[in-house]
Write an enzyme that holds these catalytic residues in place. Structure first.
Site, PDB file in Angstrom:
ATOM      1  CD  GLU A  22      -2.286  16.141   2.009  1.00  0.00           C
ATOM      2  OE1 GLU A  22      -1.649  16.405   0.949  1.00  0.00           O
ATOM      3  OE2 GLU A  22      -1.731  15.741   3.044  1.00  0.00           O
ATOM      4  CE  LYS A  82      -4.042  -2.065   0.181  1.00  0.00           C
ATOM      5  NZ  LYS A  82      -4.976  -1.979  -0.958  1.00  0.00           N
ATOM      6  CG  LEU A 111      -5.197   9.421   5.805  1.00  0.00           C
ATOM      7  CD1 LEU A 111      -5.141   8.960   7.247  1.00  0.00           C
ATOM      8  CD2 LEU A 111      -6.204  10.559   5.646  1.00  0.00           C
ATOM      9  CD  GLU A 148       0.233  16.360   7.137  1.00  0.00           C
ATOM     10  OE1 GLU A 148      -0.208  17.376   7.682  1.00  0.00           O
ATOM     11  OE2 GLU A 148      -0.474  15.372   6.880  1.00  0.00           O
TER      12      GLU A 148
END
Ligand code: 1HE
Length: 272
Positions: free
Chosen positions: A140, A33, A72, A120
């Protein structure tokens, strides 16, 4: 969204820690992933950085496979309410804070994607080594969301609001050289060499005196955010505390006695 509110007793299979004497190597283990971070992985990182083994004096943070981290895990937020989104972001903040303001310096070894929450995470570390395959982005903006892992606080301090605005609004991708020039990485090395360089740096970092490490990790970022007046005072106090330690006295004496290395430019030539 299924939250795990407390620290897990054991690490999830998606993150590992290997202690090599004074240096620990923490690896994201979700290459299938692209090391996207789900809640279990995030809490695994928190567990490691909240309680690093006592003998560990520096941590190398790496990603398994061709990419450091694709951010994320987008599955974590796809059906979250606004309030769950706020809580999720606050959880990221908590974990990034533990990394940045923990006891041990953290050196990131970067390759491939360092994007979104991956960037981040890297920006919460103290040093970043990128290899030539590294690329940086904040997708994002394209996903209709905003950074949530502390990026809007940490990234402008590294690259400025102006560059971050460009990354978010246009979907711009920095290659490894652009990231180095913008200030995202401290070192840029040939492809495949980031981990080795990070380990080499970690050995040096681990040899730093305790109070110097404390001053750099805990005092420096606070001083940098303080008013100059407060900053100068804090600096004097921190400096006197460090200087008063036996370790500092021994190290200064070693130099005066000719037993410590002189400051010299590396014979390997200038480092990027
Ligand atoms: C993922 C994720 C992810 C990959 N969440 N599953 N992050 C993003 O917007 C993600 C952007 N990801 C990409 O652009 C690409 O995946 C990569 C450039 C990183 C890698 O490309 P590639 O061709 O090597 O891999 P892939 O085929 O795109 O992905 C392989 C698998 O990883 C695939 O799953 P599969 O089940 O189809 O095999 C992808 O879906 C999965 N994958 N990235 C979930 N991020 C605190 S807030 C932070 C906000 C953010 O970080 S936003 C997310 C930014």
């Amino acid at each position: 969204m299924s939250e795990i509110p407390t620290l897990p007793d054991a690490l999830p299979g998606t993150v590992s820690v290997e202690v090599r004497s004074q240096v620990a190597v923490v690896t994201l283990l979700r290459a299938d992933k692209r090391n996207a971070i789900d809640t279990a992985t995030l809490l695994g990182l928190e567990r490691i950085f909240r309680h690093p083994p006592a003998q560990v004096r520096a941590v190398v943070l790496a990603g398994d496979g061709a990419h450091f981290c694709a951010g994320l895990d987008l599955g974590s937020l796809s059906d979250a309410s606004v309030f769950e989104g706020v809580e999720h972001s606050r959880m990221w903040h908590r974990v990034m804070e533990v990394i940045q303001f923990g006891r041990v310096p953290v050196i990131c070894a970067l390759q491939g994607a360092v994007i979104g929450g991956g960037l981040e995470l890297a920006s919460a570390a103290h040093l970043r080594v990128a290899d030539a395959s590294t690329f940086y982005a904040l997708p994002e903006g394209q996903r209709g969301i905003f950074v949530g892992g502390g990026g809007s606080v940490r990234l402008p301090r590294l690259i400025g609001v102006s560059r971050m605005t460009d990354l978010m609004l246009t979907g711009r991708v920095y290659d490894a050289q652009e990231g180095q020039d913008a200030g995202l990485s401290h070192y840029l090395v040939p492809a495949g060499q980031a981990l080795a360089k990070a380990l080499e740096l970690a050995e040096k970092v681990a040899a730093t005196a305790d109070l110097t490490t404390f001053a750099v990790l805990q005092a420096l970022p606070r001083i940098a955010e303080a008013s100059p007046d407060q900053g100068y005072l804090l600096e004097s106090l921190m400096s006197a505390v460090a200087q008063g330690s036996d370790e500092a006295k021994q190290r200064m004496r070693a130099f005066l006695d000719g037993r410590a290395a002189k400051v010299a430019v590396s014979t390997e030539g200038p480092q990027q």
